[in-house]
Every structure is written in C-alpha cells, then in structure tokens.
Write an enzyme that holds these catalytic residues in place. Sequence first.
Site, PDB file in Angstrom:
ATOM      1  N   ASP A  12     -27.321 -44.465  62.938  1.00 24.21           N
ATOM      2  CA  ASP A  12     -26.769 -44.150  61.617  1.00 24.21           C
ATOM      3  C   ASP A  12     -27.034 -42.695  61.234  1.00 24.21           C
ATOM      4  O   ASP A  12     -27.987 -42.076  61.711  1.00 24.21           O
ATOM      5  CB  ASP A  12     -27.398 -45.103  60.581  1.00 24.21           C
ATOM      6  CG  ASP A  12     -26.577 -45.185  59.314  1.00 24.21           C
ATOM      7  OD1 ASP A  12     -25.442 -44.652  59.274  1.00 24.21           O
ATOM      8  OD2 ASP A  12     -27.065 -45.791  58.339  1.00 24.21           O
ATOM      9  N   GLY A  13     -26.182 -42.175  60.361  1.00 20.14           N
ATOM     10  CA  GLY A  13     -26.424 -40.859  59.770  1.00 20.14           C
ATOM     11  C   GLY A  13     -25.570 -39.722  60.329  1.00 20.14           C
ATOM     12  O   GLY A  13     -25.805 -38.562  59.981  1.00 20.14           O
ATOM     13  N   ARG A  16     -23.923 -37.942  57.277  1.00 21.88           N
ATOM     14  CA  ARG A  16     -24.850 -37.137  56.462  1.00 21.88           C
ATOM     15  C   ARG A  16     -25.335 -35.908  57.223  1.00 21.88           C
ATOM     16  O   ARG A  16     -25.551 -34.848  56.654  1.00 21.88           O
ATOM     17  CB  ARG A  16     -26.031 -38.009  56.012  1.00 21.88           C
ATOM     18  CG  ARG A  16     -25.714 -38.818  54.767  1.00 21.88           C
ATOM     19  CD  ARG A  16     -26.647 -39.969  54.603  1.00 21.88           C
ATOM     20  NE  ARG A  16     -26.323 -41.031  55.544  1.00 21.88           N
ATOM     21  CZ  ARG A  16     -27.100 -42.083  55.768  1.00 21.88           C
ATOM     22  NH1 ARG A  16     -28.260 -42.177  55.139  1.00 21.88           N
ATOM     23  NH2 ARG A  16     -26.722 -43.015  56.612  1.00 21.88           N
ATOM     24  N   TRP A  17     -25.491 -36.076  58.531  1.00 19.83           N
ATOM     25  CA  TRP A  17     -25.909 -34.934  59.368  1.00 19.83           C
ATOM     26  C   TRP A  17     -24.842 -33.845  59.287  1.00 19.83           C
ATOM     27  O   TRP A  17     -25.155 -32.664  59.141  1.00 19.83           O
ATOM     28  CB  TRP A  17     -26.100 -35.423  60.808  1.00 19.83           C
ATOM     29  CG  TRP A  17     -26.563 -34.384  61.760  1.00 19.83           C
ATOM     30  CD1 TRP A  17     -27.845 -33.999  61.984  1.00 19.83           C
ATOM     31  CD2 TRP A  17     -25.753 -33.596  62.650  1.00 19.83           C
ATOM     32  NE1 TRP A  17     -27.898 -33.022  62.942  1.00 19.83           N
ATOM     33  CE2 TRP A  17     -26.620 -32.757  63.375  1.00 19.83           C
ATOM     34  CE3 TRP A  17     -24.381 -33.521  62.897  1.00 19.83           C
ATOM     35  CZ2 TRP A  17     -26.159 -31.849  64.330  1.00 19.83           C
ATOM     36  CZ3 TRP A  17     -23.920 -32.627  63.838  1.00 19.83           C
ATOM     37  CH2 TRP A  17     -24.816 -31.800  64.550  1.00 19.83           C
ATOM     38  N   ARG A  25     -16.937 -34.943  59.014  1.00 21.11           N
ATOM     39  CA  ARG A  25     -17.673 -36.088  59.550  1.00 21.11           C
ATOM     40  C   ARG A  25     -17.530 -36.263  61.062  1.00 21.11           C
ATOM     41  O   ARG A  25     -18.449 -36.692  61.739  1.00 21.11           O
ATOM     42  CB  ARG A  25     -17.224 -37.382  58.848  1.00 21.11           C
ATOM     43  CG  ARG A  25     -17.601 -37.461  57.389  1.00 21.11           C
ATOM     44  CD  ARG A  25     -17.118 -38.776  56.777  1.00 21.11           C
ATOM     45  NE  ARG A  25     -17.694 -39.923  57.460  1.00 21.11           N
ATOM     46  CZ  ARG A  25     -18.896 -40.440  57.177  1.00 21.11           C
ATOM     47  NH1 ARG A  25     -19.632 -39.919  56.217  1.00 21.11           N
ATOM     48  NH2 ARG A  25     -19.342 -41.478  57.848  1.00 21.11           N
ATOM     49  N   GLU A  59     -17.039 -54.074  59.888  1.00 22.92           N
ATOM     50  CA  GLU A  59     -16.825 -53.504  58.557  1.00 22.92           C
ATOM     51  C   GLU A  59     -16.381 -52.037  58.630  1.00 22.92           C
ATOM     52  O   GLU A  59     -15.857 -51.500  57.663  1.00 22.92           O
ATOM     53  CB  GLU A  59     -18.105 -53.611  57.722  1.00 22.92           C
ATOM     54  CG  GLU A  59     -18.465 -55.031  57.302  1.00 22.92           C
ATOM     55  CD  GLU A  59     -19.237 -55.835  58.353  1.00 22.92           C
ATOM     56  OE1 GLU A  59     -19.533 -55.268  59.432  1.00 22.92           O
ATOM     57  OE2 GLU A  59     -19.515 -57.018  58.097  1.00 22.92           O
ATOM     58  N   ASN A  60     -16.575 -51.391  59.779  1.00 18.65           N
ATOM     59  CA  ASN A  60     -16.209 -49.978  59.901  1.00 18.65           C
ATOM     60  C   ASN A  60     -14.689 -49.740  59.886  1.00 18.65           C
ATOM     61  O   ASN A  60     -14.236 -48.622  59.674  1.00 18.65           O
ATOM     62  CB  ASN A  60     -16.802 -49.345  61.169  1.00 18.65           C
ATOM     63  CG  ASN A  60     -18.311 -49.169  61.088  1.00 18.65           C
ATOM     64  OD1 ASN A  60     -19.040 -49.407  62.032  1.00 18.65           O
ATOM     65  ND2 ASN A  60     -18.799 -48.749  59.919  1.00 18.65           N
ATOM     66  N   ARG A  63     -13.246 -47.854  56.836  1.00 17.89           N
ATOM     67  CA  ARG A  63     -13.337 -46.394  56.633  1.00 17.89           C
ATOM     68  C   ARG A  63     -11.930 -45.781  56.603  1.00 17.89           C
ATOM     69  O   ARG A  63     -10.977 -46.416  57.056  1.00 17.89           O
ATOM     70  CB  ARG A  63     -14.151 -45.765  57.762  1.00 17.89           C
ATOM     71  CG  ARG A  63     -15.606 -46.204  57.693  1.00 17.89           C
ATOM     72  CD  ARG A  63     -16.472 -45.412  58.621  1.00 17.89           C
ATOM     73  NE  ARG A  63     -17.850 -45.853  58.452  1.00 17.89           N
ATOM     74  CZ  ARG A  63     -18.905 -45.183  58.886  1.00 17.89           C
ATOM     75  NH1 ARG A  63     -18.754 -44.043  59.535  1.00 17.89           N
ATOM     76  NH2 ARG A  63     -20.122 -45.641  58.678  1.00 17.89           N
ATOM     77  N   ARG A 180     -33.489 -48.080  63.456  1.00 16.17           N
ATOM     78  CA  ARG A 180     -32.367 -47.583  62.652  1.00 16.17           C
ATOM     79  C   ARG A 180     -32.702 -46.183  62.159  1.00 16.17           C
ATOM     80  O   ARG A 180     -33.778 -45.954  61.606  1.00 16.17           O
ATOM     81  CB  ARG A 180     -32.062 -48.492  61.468  1.00 16.17           C
ATOM     82  CG  ARG A 180     -30.826 -47.999  60.697  1.00 16.17           C
ATOM     83  CD  ARG A 180     -30.289 -48.986  59.713  1.00 16.17           C
ATOM     84  NE  ARG A 180     -29.037 -48.484  59.137  1.00 16.17           N
ATOM     85  CZ  ARG A 180     -28.086 -49.240  58.635  1.00 16.17           C
ATOM     86  NH1 ARG A 180     -28.216 -50.537  58.613  1.00 16.17           N
ATOM     87  NH2 ARG A 180     -26.990 -48.705  58.113  1.00 16.17           N
ATOM     88  N   SER A 188     -27.392 -54.518  58.342  1.00  9.61           N
ATOM     89  CA  SER A 188     -25.939 -54.298  58.309  1.00  9.61           C
ATOM     90  C   SER A 188     -25.164 -55.187  59.280  1.00  9.61           C
ATOM     91  O   SER A 188     -24.284 -54.714  59.997  1.00  9.61           O
ATOM     92  CB  SER A 188     -25.618 -52.823  58.574  1.00  9.61           C
ATOM     93  OG  SER A 188     -26.108 -52.032  57.528  1.00  9.61           O
TER      94      SER A 188
HETATM   95  C1  IPE Z   1     -22.982 -43.857  62.142  1.00 10.99           C
HETATM   96  O1  IPE Z   1     -23.011 -42.770  61.289  1.00 10.99           O
HETATM   97  C2  IPE Z   1     -21.800 -43.840  63.070  1.00 10.99           C
HETATM   98  C3  IPE Z   1     -20.905 -45.013  63.034  1.00 10.99           C
HETATM   99  C4  IPE Z   1     -20.927 -45.994  62.175  1.00 10.99           C
HETATM  100  C5  IPE Z   1     -19.895 -45.069  64.078  1.00 10.99           C
HETATM  101  P1  IPE Z   1     -22.284 -42.841  59.887  1.00 10.99           P
HETATM  102  O2  IPE Z   1     -20.866 -42.436  60.072  1.00 10.99           O
HETATM  103  O3  IPE Z   1     -22.475 -44.194  59.288  1.00 10.99           O
HETATM  104  O4  IPE Z   1     -23.050 -41.746  59.047  1.00 10.99           O
HETATM  105  P2  IPE Z   1     -23.399 -41.777  57.485  1.00 10.99           P
HETATM  106  O5  IPE Z   1     -24.049 -43.095  57.189  1.00 10.99           O
HETATM  107  O6  IPE Z   1     -22.116 -41.619  56.741  1.00 10.99           O
HETATM  108  O7  IPE Z   1     -24.325 -40.624  57.285  1.00 10.99           O
HETATM  109 MG    MG Z   2     -23.803 -44.995  57.947  1.00  5.48          MG
END
Ligand code: IPE
Ligand code: MG
Length: 243
Positions: A12-13, A16-17, A25, A59-60, A63, A180, A188
């Site tokens: 995860d992240g 945000r990174w 993103r 759930e992704n 997006r 995580r 999740s």
């Molecule tokens: C995880 O990073 C990558 C996937 C779910 C494929 P995120 O995309 O969830 O990063 P944040 O949570 O928005 O920072």
């Molecule tokens: Mg995330």
Amino acid sequence: MELPQHIAIVMDGNGRWSKARAKPRHFGHKAGLESLKKIIEAAAKRGISYLTVFAFGMENWLRPSAEVNYLMNLFLTALRRDIGRLHENGIRVQFIGDRQQVHADLIQNMQEAESLTRDNSRMTLIVAFNYSGRWDIGQACQLLAEKVAANKLSAADINEECISQHLSTAAWPDPDLFIRTSGEQRLSNFLLWQLSYAELYFTNKHWPEFDEAELDKAIAFYASRERRFGKISEQLLIGAEHA
Ligand code: IPE
Ligand code: MG
C-alpha cells in the site's frame, strides 16, 4: 532466528508516495512494481518458501478508469517482460482471484506464467489479482454446497480443514507473517480465513520505499513474537523440550 515460511503483503501507499513527490499516481505504481521485484528476490534469498502479494483487489475496480487501465497494462507488461527472469531465478508463480472479469489477454499470460514456472521450487510467489477474501470464502461455500447436492460430501463432514481445502489457497500453508505498508492497519478483504494466526506487521513506509532492510525488520519482528496458537508460554517450553 525463526523465519516465516509464508509472508503475505498488502503493498500500500503507491499513491501517497507519488503525491509526496508531486507526481501522478501511476508514477507510484511503476515504482511499486520495482519494489515488488526486489522484494521477491530478497525473500527468495532469505529462504522464504511462499510470498503472497495483494496486487489488485476486487474493490480496486472502483478507482478512476484511467488508473484501473494503467494498472492492468502495467500488470500485463510486467508479466510479459519479467516472467523469464522469475523463471530463471527458480520462482514458481501462481495467481489467486476471480478470473471472470479479467481481460482475456491477461488471463492467457497468467496461465502461461503458471505453466512455465510450475516445476520451480526455490520460492512460490502467489499473486492475488482480482481477489477478495470474502469472495474466496464464498466460492469455497459454493464448491462445498455442490458436493453436498451431488451426494459426494455430507454436510456433517464440513469442518475447518475441509473449508481450507476449498479455498483458492488450498495448496499452501497459511501465512505466518502479514505485512502492510503506508501506515494503514486494515486487512482490506485480503486473506481473511488464512490470516487467522498470522503475526501482523505494519510500517509507515510506503510500498515504493519498502526495501530489503525493511523486509529484514519485518522478519526480525516476526522472530521476536511468541506464537502460542491459543496455548500458554509454559506449554510451548514443554513442547520444545520434547521436540
Ligand atoms: C497500492 O497503493 C497499490 C494498489 C492498490 C494496486 P495505493 O494506490 O493504494 O496507494 P495509496 O493508498 O493511494 O497511497
Ligand atoms: Mg491504498
């Protein structure tokens, strides 16, 4: 030091990174893939037998479509480009998740990756793609119900072992260590049934910055835990003496 046999990671992240670097993103997703490649090799080098990663959750799909498309393409490109190296490095690749909504091209590459690497034994990499823990339990229930309806199984014989054997992870032991990244402390909808006894490790590092040293910290955390599986410490000591 006791090594976890099976590590499961919620990577995860990435978003945000990227945000912290004023980048879009997808930049983070690309960096996240590089991180994954390094961690696969690092885990294999340390003697981990099974590594399960949450690559895309059901759930992704919610997006923005541009991000979903980017992730699908990244996944397809990575599969085509990197499978050879994984194979050379002795990694067995397997996928779990519902393949029904996945693009035919991707499914084909997933199947090819699985058959190419089937006999490798250095480490098994399990990629959860279009996966959901509740979906997994649901599909196991369906399989069991079908067997009962066909008189191949008696309802009274359905027990924990039998349920485990119908999950998509039936072939592998449950994860010992769950990791995580990025500070979130949630499952999740990842491996709900299978994580029952896993040690849970959370770090504030975002996935693109999770490197070998971070993996070692997680493994050291695992080694410092006393896993009692419902027993008390003294019983574990007695067990060790007789072992
Ligand atoms: C995880 O990073 C990558 C996937 C779910 C494929 P995120 O995309 O969830 O990063 P944040 O949570 O928005 O920072
Ligand atoms: Mg995330």
